[in-house]
Design a protein around this motif. Structure first.
Motif, PDB file in Angstrom:
ATOM      1  N   MET A   4      36.326  52.987  66.439  1.00  0.00           N
ATOM      2  CA  MET A   4      35.967  54.241  65.788  1.00  0.00           C
ATOM      3  C   MET A   4      34.460  54.467  65.858  1.00  0.00           C
ATOM      4  SD  MET A   4      38.995  55.295  64.717  1.00  0.00           S
ATOM      5  CE  MET A   4      39.417  54.679  66.365  1.00  0.00           C
ATOM      6  N   ARG A   5      34.078  55.684  66.243  1.00  0.00           N
ATOM      7  CA  ARG A   5      32.650  56.002  66.352  1.00  0.00           C
ATOM      8  C   ARG A   5      32.094  56.628  65.078  1.00  0.00           C
ATOM      9  NH1 ARG A   5      32.132  59.321  71.822  1.00  0.00           N
ATOM     10  NH2 ARG A   5      29.967  59.480  71.119  1.00  0.00           N
ATOM     11  N   ASN A   6      32.971  57.013  64.173  1.00  0.00           N
ATOM     12  CA  ASN A   6      32.522  57.610  62.919  1.00  0.00           C
ATOM     13  C   ASN A   6      33.668  57.555  61.916  1.00  0.00           C
ATOM     14  OD1 ASN A   6      34.232  59.994  63.439  1.00  0.00           O
ATOM     15  ND2 ASN A   6      32.686  60.489  64.991  1.00  0.00           N
TER      16      ASN A   6
ATOM     17  N   VAL B 171      38.096  76.042  60.045  1.00  0.00           N
ATOM     18  CA  VAL B 171      37.711  77.327  59.449  1.00  0.00           C
ATOM     19  C   VAL B 171      36.339  77.726  59.976  1.00  0.00           C
ATOM     20  CG1 VAL B 171      37.242  78.562  57.299  1.00  0.00           C
ATOM     21  CG2 VAL B 171      39.031  76.797  57.367  1.00  0.00           C
ATOM     22  N   PRO B 172      36.240  78.847  60.669  1.00  0.00           N
ATOM     23  CA  PRO B 172      34.937  79.278  61.193  1.00  0.00           C
ATOM     24  C   PRO B 172      33.898  79.395  60.086  1.00  0.00           C
ATOM     25  CG  PRO B 172      36.713  80.603  62.134  1.00  0.00           C
ATOM     26  CD  PRO B 172      37.329  79.775  61.035  1.00  0.00           C
ATOM     27  N   GLY B 173      32.722  78.838  60.357  1.00  0.00           N
ATOM     28  CA  GLY B 173      31.632  78.911  59.396  1.00  0.00           C
ATOM     29  C   GLY B 173      31.572  77.759  58.417  1.00  0.00           C
ATOM     30  N   ARG B 174      32.680  77.023  58.289  1.00  0.00           N
ATOM     31  CA  ARG B 174      32.662  75.876  57.378  1.00  0.00           C
ATOM     32  C   ARG B 174      31.982  74.684  58.055  1.00  0.00           C
ATOM     33  NH1 ARG B 174      37.733  72.707  54.320  1.00  0.00           N
ATOM     34  NH2 ARG B 174      36.404  71.174  53.276  1.00  0.00           N
ATOM     35  N   ILE B 175      31.234  73.933  57.292  1.00  0.00           N
ATOM     36  CA  ILE B 175      30.532  72.760  57.823  1.00  0.00           C
ATOM     37  C   ILE B 175      31.423  71.533  57.653  1.00  0.00           C
ATOM     38  CG2 ILE B 175      28.519  71.267  57.592  1.00  0.00           C
ATOM     39  CD1 ILE B 175      26.945  73.692  56.625  1.00  0.00           C
ATOM     40  N   TYR B 176      31.634  70.809  58.757  1.00  0.00           N
ATOM     41  CA  TYR B 176      32.412  69.571  58.738  1.00  0.00           C
ATOM     42  C   TYR B 176      31.490  68.406  59.082  1.00  0.00           C
ATOM     43  CZ  TYR B 176      36.397  72.747  58.780  1.00  0.00           C
ATOM     44  OH  TYR B 176      37.298  73.739  58.472  1.00  0.00           O
ATOM     45  N   ASP B 177      31.745  67.269  58.475  1.00  0.00           N
ATOM     46  CA  ASP B 177      30.855  66.113  58.629  1.00  0.00           C
ATOM     47  C   ASP B 177      31.662  64.905  59.091  1.00  0.00           C
ATOM     48  OD1 ASP B 177      28.897  64.192  58.479  1.00  0.00           O
ATOM     49  OD2 ASP B 177      28.524  64.389  56.325  1.00  0.00           O
ATOM     50  N   SER B 178      31.245  64.292  60.193  1.00  0.00           N
ATOM     51  CA  SER B 178      31.942  63.101  60.697  1.00  0.00           C
ATOM     52  C   SER B 178      31.567  61.843  59.927  1.00  0.00           C
ATOM     53  CB  SER B 178      31.629  62.889  62.181  1.00  0.00           C
ATOM     54  OG  SER B 178      30.263  62.571  62.364  1.00  0.00           O
ATOM     55  N   ARG B 179      30.483  61.878  59.162  1.00  0.00           N
ATOM     56  CA  ARG B 179      30.047  60.776  58.286  1.00  0.00           C
ATOM     57  C   ARG B 179      29.886  59.462  59.062  1.00  0.00           C
ATOM     58  NH1 ARG B 179      34.285  62.798  53.540  1.00  0.00           N
ATOM     59  NH2 ARG B 179      33.760  64.980  53.896  1.00  0.00           N
ATOM     60  N   ARG B 180      29.194  59.581  60.162  1.00  0.00           N
ATOM     61  CA  ARG B 180      28.974  58.418  61.020  1.00  0.00           C
ATOM     62  C   ARG B 180      28.127  57.348  60.336  1.00  0.00           C
ATOM     63  NH1 ARG B 180      28.123  55.758  65.665  1.00  0.00           N
ATOM     64  NH2 ARG B 180      25.983  55.187  66.173  1.00  0.00           N
ATOM     65  N   ALA B 181      27.042  57.753  59.692  1.00  0.00           N
ATOM     66  CA  ALA B 181      26.138  56.774  59.076  1.00  0.00           C
ATOM     67  C   ALA B 181      26.862  55.959  58.014  1.00  0.00           C
ATOM     68  CB  ALA B 181      24.929  57.493  58.472  1.00  0.00           C
ATOM     69  N   ARG B 182      27.695  56.612  57.212  1.00  0.00           N
ATOM     70  CA  ARG B 182      28.413  55.889  56.167  1.00  0.00           C
ATOM     71  C   ARG B 182      29.407  54.902  56.781  1.00  0.00           C
ATOM     72  NH1 ARG B 182      31.438  58.973  51.272  1.00  0.00           N
ATOM     73  NH2 ARG B 182      32.908  59.575  52.898  1.00  0.00           N
ATOM     74  N   TYR B 183      30.024  55.307  57.870  1.00  0.00           N
ATOM     75  CA  TYR B 183      30.979  54.410  58.531  1.00  0.00           C
ATOM     76  C   TYR B 183      30.281  53.170  59.080  1.00  0.00           C
ATOM     77  CZ  TYR B 183      34.390  52.559  61.757  1.00  0.00           C
ATOM     78  OH  TYR B 183      35.246  51.718  62.414  1.00  0.00           O
ATOM     79  N   LEU B 184      29.163  53.370  59.774  1.00  0.00           N
ATOM     80  CA  LEU B 184      28.449  52.223  60.345  1.00  0.00           C
ATOM     81  C   LEU B 184      27.960  51.272  59.258  1.00  0.00           C
ATOM     82  CD1 LEU B 184      26.391  53.869  63.242  1.00  0.00           C
ATOM     83  CD2 LEU B 184      28.523  52.568  63.384  1.00  0.00           C
TER      84      LEU B 184
END
Length: 408
Positions: free
Chosen positions: A128-130, A277-290
């Motif tokens: 997993m990358r994120n 949803v267009p305009g909504r911000i999504y976060d992969s949360r990579r830093a928290r995963y690492l």
């Protein structure tokens, strides 16, 4: 991942771009399953009432007892707490009833059991990358539970086989649970008894994917990461096959129980378009995963390269490095070549160790192998300096007396 409507809406076509064309090329059924149609069939506190399902739950209680006491489990409190929080986030309305265990098995897989406990293989964490990718796998498994796929699949199996016995499956789990992983994945063959019990139909896998995409987006993750995960797995399987001069083995691991990989990846992209949803911000949360996997990442990489699958290991390391190289990845890149041990690999590994130690986070073993490589190349003074640095980092290493003798 033990796990994709009647029409494609206009927004899916706009957001998905060329995905629809790709789906036709790979044979996606036109009546695909849409995330909006996937409603959970159970809620919090669900308990079965049918006699056969009650019996299955009793057997699963025995299985969970064996799994929870297994020597195969990684029991790092912070990491397990992180996984519990994650399944609590993307587990849907029954999340409070779900449990999760992490098994030290360097393979890409996860399985959800009928009573709501999941087992995640350590090899999945490595790939997993994120956090979004891991959350996607867990949301998919949660989809199997929420859609009650286990009991449906089990009843279908019983109808098709007179000799099927749930007790033999439980015994197989007990045998696997008593083992200790020693680097040979074949020693865990008994665990396959669990996985083979829940060989879901393609429709069930598609439902779990659609449900997973919905759960992922609802919790602020980019649902496209589910497709990205599958793309990475396809690439790894292809790289492994090329190195062995064979074709991709559809009978291995996840591909044995899932729809055609390219078909599924196209479906996942369409599902992501549906729930984005267009305009909504999504976060992969990579830093928290690492941060969460940092204490075990070296162990995960070490287990992987010792599988003696250079094609897969090299592809995996290159994929993880798309987010940035570091000393740990460079070291294990060199380890792949050293362990492969073909013509020219020793030199290539030596160069890799030299690159690795240029990073501040290079593991102590990078300095060890760098020093030994320098001495072997006749550059003794430089090799002694590298080994001295290794001892400074690892004064109580098992080979410390040998290294001190070598540099004295």
């Amino acid at each position: 991942m033990a796990g994709h409507c009647q029409s494609i809406d206009r927004r899916a076509l706009l957001v998905g771009g060329g995905v629809a064309a790709a789906s036709l090329a790979t044979g996606v059924a036109q009546a695909r399953i849409r995330p909006a149609d996937m409603q959970p069939l159970i809620g919090p506190g669900f308990r079965p009432t049918d006699t056969d399902e009650l019996g299955l739950w009793q057997q699963m209680a025995r299985v969970e007892e064996e799994v929870s006491g297994s020597n195969l489990l990684i029991k790092d409190p912070a990491l397990i707490g992180y996984l519990r929080d994650l399944i609590g986030t993307v587990g849907g309305p029954a999340a409070q009833d779900m449990r999760i265990y992490l098994a030290r098995i360097p393979d890409f897989n996860a399985v959800m059991f009928p009573t709501g406990f999941a087992v995640v293989f350590s090899g999945l964490l490595l790939r997993m990358r994120n956090e979004a990718q891991l959350a996607g796998v867990i949301a998919h498994e949660s989809g199997h539970f929420l859609r009650r796929h286990m009991i449906r699949s089990w009843r279908d199996t019983r109808r098709k086989s007179d000799i099927f016995a749930i007790g033999s499956m439980a015994l197989g789990v007990a045998g696997a649970g008593a083992g200790i992983y020693t680097g040979d994945i074949t020693q865990l063959a008994q665990l396959g008894t669990i996985l083979s019990l829940f060989r879901y139909s393609r429709e069930m896998e598609a439902e779990a994917d659609a449900m997973g995409a919905r759960l992922l987006a609802q919790n602020g993750y980019p649902a496209i990461e589910m497709a990205n995960t599958w793309e990475q797995l396809i690439g790894e399987e292809d790289a492994s096959a090329r190195h062995r001069r064979k074709r991709r083995d559809r009978g291995h691991s996840l591909f044995a129980t899932h729809p055609a990989p390219e078909t599924r990846m196209a479906d996942l992209k369409l599902a992501a378009a549906d729930v984005t949803v267009p305009g909504r911000i999504y976060d992969s949360r990579r830093a928290r995963y690492l941060q969460a996997i940092a204490p075990v990442r070296q162990m995960l990489l070490d287990d992987q390269v010792k599988l003696n699958d250079p094609g897969a290991s090299e592809y995996l390391i290159q994929t993880l490095a798309k987010d940035g190289w570091n000393g740990l990845l460079r070291f294990y890149e060199a380890e792949v070549w050293r362990l492969r041990n073909r013509g020219g690999d020793a030199l290539r590994a030596a160069q890799g160790y030299a690159v690795a130690v240029a990073y501040p986070d290079a593991p102590p073993d990078a300095w060890r192998w760098h020093g030994l490589s320098l001495i072997k190349a006749g550059r003794r003074a430089e090799g002694q300096a590298a080994l001295t640095h290794y001892l400074a980092l690892q004064p109580n290493a098992a080979d410390a007396p040998f290294i001190r003798q070598l540099i004295s």
